[in-house]
Scaffold this motif. Structure first.
Motif, PDB file in Angstrom:
ATOM      1  N   UNK A 169     -88.746  76.750   8.265  1.00 56.22           N
ATOM      2  CA  UNK A 169     -87.397  76.999   7.440  1.00 56.22           C
ATOM      3  C   UNK A 169     -86.214  76.139   8.131  1.00 56.22           C
ATOM      4  N   UNK A 170     -85.212  76.112   7.166  1.00 54.91           N
ATOM      5  CA  UNK A 170     -84.160  75.503   7.682  1.00 54.91           C
ATOM      6  C   UNK A 170     -83.494  76.156   8.731  1.00 54.91           C
ATOM      7  N   UNK A 171     -82.651  75.740   9.625  1.00 51.09           N
ATOM      8  CA  UNK A 171     -82.050  76.257  10.927  1.00 51.09           C
ATOM      9  C   UNK A 171     -80.930  77.031  10.230  1.00 51.09           C
ATOM     10  N   UNK A 172     -80.524  78.233  10.925  1.00 55.55           N
ATOM     11  CA  UNK A 172     -79.316  78.845  10.352  1.00 55.55           C
ATOM     12  C   UNK A 172     -78.127  78.200  10.861  1.00 55.55           C
ATOM     13  N   UNK A 173     -76.938  78.381   9.950  1.00 53.12           N
ATOM     14  CA  UNK A 173     -75.896  77.571  10.322  1.00 53.12           C
ATOM     15  C   UNK A 173     -75.245  77.652  11.633  1.00 53.12           C
TER      16      UNK A 173
END
Length: 208
Positions: free
Chosen positions: A173-177
């Motif tokens: 998953x893409x990292x959280x902001x």
């Protein structure tokens, strides 16, 4: 904290809009053609043909460029930081160099470097991965086995679970902001830091 957007087909594993949003908030190293597709802070392009074919487009982006020591490149009026040609076999492709720089920056600030599009295949996200897979990088007509382990990256996370690069931890998953968020002043500071220390980083010298 920092993000590398390279050219591998795994870029297409995530919605383009989500990657663009991530790039707007993080400090981004863009590799070759990805500089025209995603927001970035530093361009890494070892390919002199790419640079010479896109001089005006690169000038409009007005971003620092890390490249090799090409003859007469100063005449183009670009913001260039050049590493010696002797490292052509240490960093046979732009993505490997971008990952090295990003890992070093992240280590200094105690954060992680996230890389996307580092797949060790012959395809690209912009050609739908149609190029034949070979797991090699060509240099002067020769094939050189990628030595990703030799980059000694300890703070890098690969965002492609199907990547053939096995020496970095993977994340699906893409990292959280909040994990990659940087403030506006940092962008200028980070770019200046990379320009100052790029040659020390590629030579594995102390950053002091």
């Amino acid at each position: 904290m920092s993000i590398v957007i390279a050219g591998g087909p795994s870029v297409n594993d995530y919605p383009r809009r989500e990657i663009e949003t991530l790039c707007k908030y993080g400090f981004v190293f863009a590799v070759i053609k990805s500089v025209f597709d995603f927001p970035c802070d530093v361009i890494v392009a070892l390919d002199f043909i790419f640079i010479t074919n896109n001089i005006e487009r690169l000038k409009k982006l007005n971003k620092p460029i890390i490249t090799r020591q090409w003859e007469n490149f100063e005449q183009f009026g670009l913001d260039l930081t050049m590493i010696p040609q002797e490292f052509i076999y240490t960093y046979p492709n732009s993505g490997m160099l971008a990952c090295k720089l990003s890992d070093a920056m992240s280590r200094v600030v105690g954060k992680k470097s996230y890389v996307l599009g580092m797949d060790n295949t012959g395809g690209h996200y912009y050609d739908n991965g149609k190029a034949p897979e070979n797991g090699y990088d060509g240099i002067n007509g020769q094939k050189v086995v990628n030595s990703y382990e030799n980059l000694k990256l300890n703070d890098t996370i690969n965002l492609s679970v199907r990547s053939k690069i096995s020496c970095w931890p993977k994340q699906s998953k893409l990292p959280v902001i909040k994990k990659i968020l940087v403030h506006t002043p940092y962008r200028g500071i980070g770019a200046s830091w990379i320009k100052t220390y790029a040659n020390r980083i590629v030579k594995d010298m102390p950053l002091t």
